[in-house]
Motif scaffolding. Structure first.
Motif, PDB file in Angstrom:
ATOM      1  N   UNK A 230       0.837  -1.203   0.000  1.00 15.12           N
ATOM      2  CA  UNK A 230       0.000   0.000   0.000  1.00 15.12           C
ATOM      3  C   UNK A 230       0.869   1.248   0.000  1.00 15.12           C
ATOM      4  N   UNK A 231       0.333   2.296  -0.593  1.00 13.94           N
ATOM      5  CA  UNK A 231       1.012   3.592  -0.639  1.00 13.94           C
ATOM      6  C   UNK A 231       0.038   4.660  -0.183  1.00 13.94           C
ATOM      7  N   UNK A 232       0.427   5.435   0.809  1.00 10.42           N
ATOM      8  CA  UNK A 232      -0.383   6.562   1.264  1.00 10.42           C
ATOM      9  C   UNK A 232       0.457   7.823   1.165  1.00 10.42           C
ATOM     10  N   UNK A 233      -0.051   8.803   0.447  1.00  9.28           N
ATOM     11  CA  UNK A 233       0.634  10.092   0.297  1.00  9.28           C
ATOM     12  C   UNK A 233      -0.063  11.123   1.171  1.00  9.28           C
ATOM     13  N   UNK A 234       0.713  11.888   1.918  1.00  5.85           N
ATOM     14  CA  UNK A 234       0.176  12.975   2.740  1.00  5.85           C
ATOM     15  C   UNK A 234       0.645  14.304   2.163  1.00  5.85           C
ATOM     16  N   UNK A 235      -0.287  15.236   1.964  1.00  7.10           N
ATOM     17  CA  UNK A 235       0.055  16.524   1.374  1.00  7.10           C
ATOM     18  C   UNK A 235       0.312  17.567   2.449  1.00  7.10           C
ATOM     19  N   UNK A 236       0.953  18.639   2.034  1.00  7.36           N
ATOM     20  CA  UNK A 236       1.127  19.781   2.929  1.00  7.36           C
ATOM     21  C   UNK A 236      -0.230  20.444   3.172  1.00  7.36           C
ATOM     22  N   UNK A 237      -0.403  21.081   4.325  1.00  9.19           N
ATOM     23  CA  UNK A 237      -1.688  21.722   4.637  1.00  9.19           C
ATOM     24  C   UNK A 237      -2.031  22.823   3.647  1.00  9.19           C
ATOM     25  N   UNK A 238      -3.310  22.918   3.314  1.00 12.60           N
ATOM     26  CA  UNK A 238      -3.823  24.022   2.513  1.00 12.60           C
ATOM     27  C   UNK A 238      -5.165  24.453   3.100  1.00 12.60           C
ATOM     28  N   UNK A 239      -5.608  25.625   2.726  1.00 11.31           N
ATOM     29  CA  UNK A 239      -6.916  26.121   3.142  1.00 11.31           C
ATOM     30  C   UNK A 239      -7.935  25.634   2.123  1.00 11.31           C
ATOM     31  N   UNK A 240      -8.740  24.650   2.499  1.00  8.61           N
ATOM     32  CA  UNK A 240      -9.683  24.061   1.551  1.00  8.61           C
ATOM     33  C   UNK A 240     -10.933  23.604   2.287  1.00  8.61           C
ATOM     34  N   UNK A 241     -12.118  23.693   1.669  1.00  9.64           N
ATOM     35  CA  UNK A 241     -13.363  23.392   2.382  1.00  9.64           C
ATOM     36  C   UNK A 241     -13.731  21.911   2.480  1.00  9.64           C
ATOM     37  N   UNK A 242     -12.982  21.002   1.830  1.00  9.38           N
ATOM     38  CA  UNK A 242     -13.374  19.590   1.859  1.00  9.38           C
ATOM     39  C   UNK A 242     -13.394  19.062   3.288  1.00  9.38           C
ATOM     40  N   UNK A 243     -14.513  18.403   3.642  1.00  9.19           N
ATOM     41  CA  UNK A 243     -14.650  17.783   4.956  1.00  9.19           C
ATOM     42  C   UNK A 243     -14.887  16.273   4.852  1.00  9.19           C
ATOM     43  N   UNK A 244     -15.569  15.849   3.804  1.00  9.32           N
ATOM     44  CA  UNK A 244     -15.900  14.437   3.643  1.00  9.32           C
ATOM     45  C   UNK A 244     -14.709  13.647   3.115  1.00  9.32           C
ATOM     46  N   UNK A 245     -14.786  12.326   3.255  1.00  2.37           N
ATOM     47  CA  UNK A 245     -13.859  11.431   2.577  1.00  2.37           C
ATOM     48  C   UNK A 245     -14.360  11.227   1.148  1.00  2.37           C
TER      49      UNK A 245
END
Length: 378
Positions: A230-245
C-alpha cells in the motif's frame, strides 16, 4: 482458552490499532498486559491507512454488521472527545468511472435496502450536500453521499489509547524487533523478542499486521494471505473546504487534522515495486500522478505538495474477510488480521480482549474465526 479463570498476564504483539485497542481493553478488565512492537507505535499499516470509517458498497451481512458496530464505537468515542481534530463524522462521497463498471445506481439501491444512510446526488447537487468537490469531475451517473461516515487519524488515536493504557498500569516495549510466540504442548506460553528476552504469559494476541500469516505458519497454522503493498501520500496543509472522505475512480482523499490530505488509490499501489533487499521503490511519477488526480476532483483544483508518504504491506486475508480469535489447535494464541483496521479497530479490540479475559466467544465474530481456513499447512 479452555479455562474459566481470568488470565493474570497477556502479551500483545503489535503497536497498531488492533494491538493497542485490545491492550487497553484488557487493562480496563484488570488483566496485566504487556504490548511489544517492532518499532514505535503506529509504525505499520495503521500509520499509512486512509482510515475511512464506513460500511459502504457490498460485503457479507456478517461483515456489514461488524463494521456497523465498529462505527458505533467511534461515535461513542466522538461523544467523549467532542472537539478532537483526529476524529470526524462529515460523511463520505463516492462515484464510479463513466463506463460499464459503474455501479452507482445498484449500490445506492443496495445501501438503501440495508438501511445504510445514502443519498444519490447529481453532480450539480453535491455542493449543497458536502463542500469541496469539483462537480465537473463527477461522472454523469452521479455520486452517493453517506452522511454517517467519517474518518480517524490512527496515529493520533493510538497515542490517546496508549496514554490511558499506561495510566492503567499497562507496559509497552517499542523497538523490540520481530517478536515470536512461544508455543509448547499445544498452548501459547509467552513471547520472545528479537533480543532473546522472554515474556511469559497466559495468553498472547498477535496483531502484527501483514506479518500475521507468516508468524502463525511457524506454529503450523494456516491463514490465507492476500496482503498487497500500500502507498499513502500525505500533502502539505492548505486552506480548503473539503470535509468528507472522497472515494473516486482514480483517487481516494481524506482530510487530515493539520489541514493536509491523505491520498491513495489502487493504480498507484500497483506501481510500487519491491527491491531485492525488501525495500520499496516509489516513482516520482506515481506520487505526482496522485497529486494531479486529487487536484482534479477538488474544488478550485488546488496545487498540492507532498509532505511525506508511507509504503508497506496492507493486511488483507486471502478471502477478504477479517480473522479474529483463538487459533483452533493452540490454546491461548489469539490473532487479529484484517483489512479495514480503522473501522474495526475499537470493536475488535474490545471483543478480543473480552474473549481472552473470559473465554467467551462472541457471535459477532463467529464468521471470522481462524479455523475457517482448515487444517494447518506445513
Amino acid at each position: 482458552m479452555n479455562a474459566s479463570t481470568k488470565p493474570s498476564k497477556v502479551v500483545v504483539i503489535g503497536g497498531g490499532i488492533f494491538g493497542v485497542s485490545a491492550a487497553l481493553h484488557l487493562a480496563r478488565l484488570g488483566v496485566g498486559t504487556l504490548l511489544v512492537n517492532d518499532g514505535p507505535l503506529a509504525n505499520g499499516a495503521s500509520g499509512r491507512s486512509l482510515a475511512w470509517l464506513n460500511s459502504a458498497r457490498k460485503r457479507s451481512d456478517a461483515y456489514h454488521r461488524l463494521r456497523l458496530a465498529g462505527i458505533d464505537r467511534y461515535r461513542t468515542l466522538a461523544a467523549r472527545y467532542r472537539d478532537a481534530p483526529w476524529l470526524r463524522f462529515d460523511g463520505g462521497l463516492t462515484w464510479d468511472a463513466d463506463d460499464a463498471s459503474n455501479e452507482i445506481a445498484e449500490i445506492f439501491d443496495h445501501e438503501r435496502e440495508l438501511g445504510y444512510h445514502a443519498q444519490w446526488l447529481a453532480p450539480e447537487r453535491i455542493a449543497a450536500a458536502t463542500p469541496g468537490v469539483d462537480p465537473s469531475a463527477v461522472t454523469p451517473q452521479g455520486a452517493i453521499f453517506n452522511p454517517g461516515e467519517g474518518w480517524v487519524d490512527l496515529p493520533s488515536l493510538i497515542g490517546v489509547l496508549a496514554e490511558e493504557f499506561l495510566a492503567l498500569g499497562g507496559e509497552i516495549i517499542t523497538d523490540a524487533g520481530r517478536a515470536m510466540v512461544d508455543v509448547s504442548n499445544g498452548r501459547a506460553r509467552g513471547v520472545i523478542t528479537a533480543d532473546g528476552m522472554r515474556h511469559d504469559a497466559d495468553a498472547v494476541l498477535l496483531a502484527a499486521g501483514g506479518d500475521v500469516p507468516a508468524i502463525v505458519a511457524k506454529a503450523g497454522q494456516h491463514i490465507e494471505d492476500a496482503t498487497p503493498v500500500a502507498l499513502l501520500v500525505r500533502t502539505k496543509p492548505i486552506d480548503h473546504p473539503l470535509k468528507a472522505v472522497l472515494n473516486t475512480p482514480r483517487v481516494a482523499i481524506r482530510p487530515m487534522p493539520n489541514g493536509g490530505f491523505a491520498l491513495d488509490s489502487a493504480w498507484s499501489e500497483e506501481e510500487v515495486s519491491v527491491n531485492s533487499d525488501g525495500s520499496y521503490n516509489v516513482k516520482q511519477s506515481t506520487l505526482q500522478g496522485l497529486l494531479r488526480e486529487a487536484s482534479r476532483v477538488l474544488e478550485g483544483n488546488p496545487a498540492l505538495e507532498i509532505e511525506d508518504y508511507g509504503v508497506g504491506p496492507k493486511p488483507i486475508p486471502g478471502d477478504g474477510e477479517p480473522v479474529f480469535g483463538e487459533l483452533p489447535s493452540i490454546s491461548g494464541y489469539f490473532v487479529a488480521f484484517s483489512h479495514s483496521g480503522a473501522t474495526l479497530g475499537l470493536i475488535a479490540g474490545e471483543l478480543l480482549a473480552d474473549e481472552i479475559a473470559t473465554s467467551r466467544r462472541y457471535r459477532l465474530l463467529a464468521d471470522f474465526r481462524p479455523e475457517r481456513f482448515g487444517a494447518s499447512r506445513q
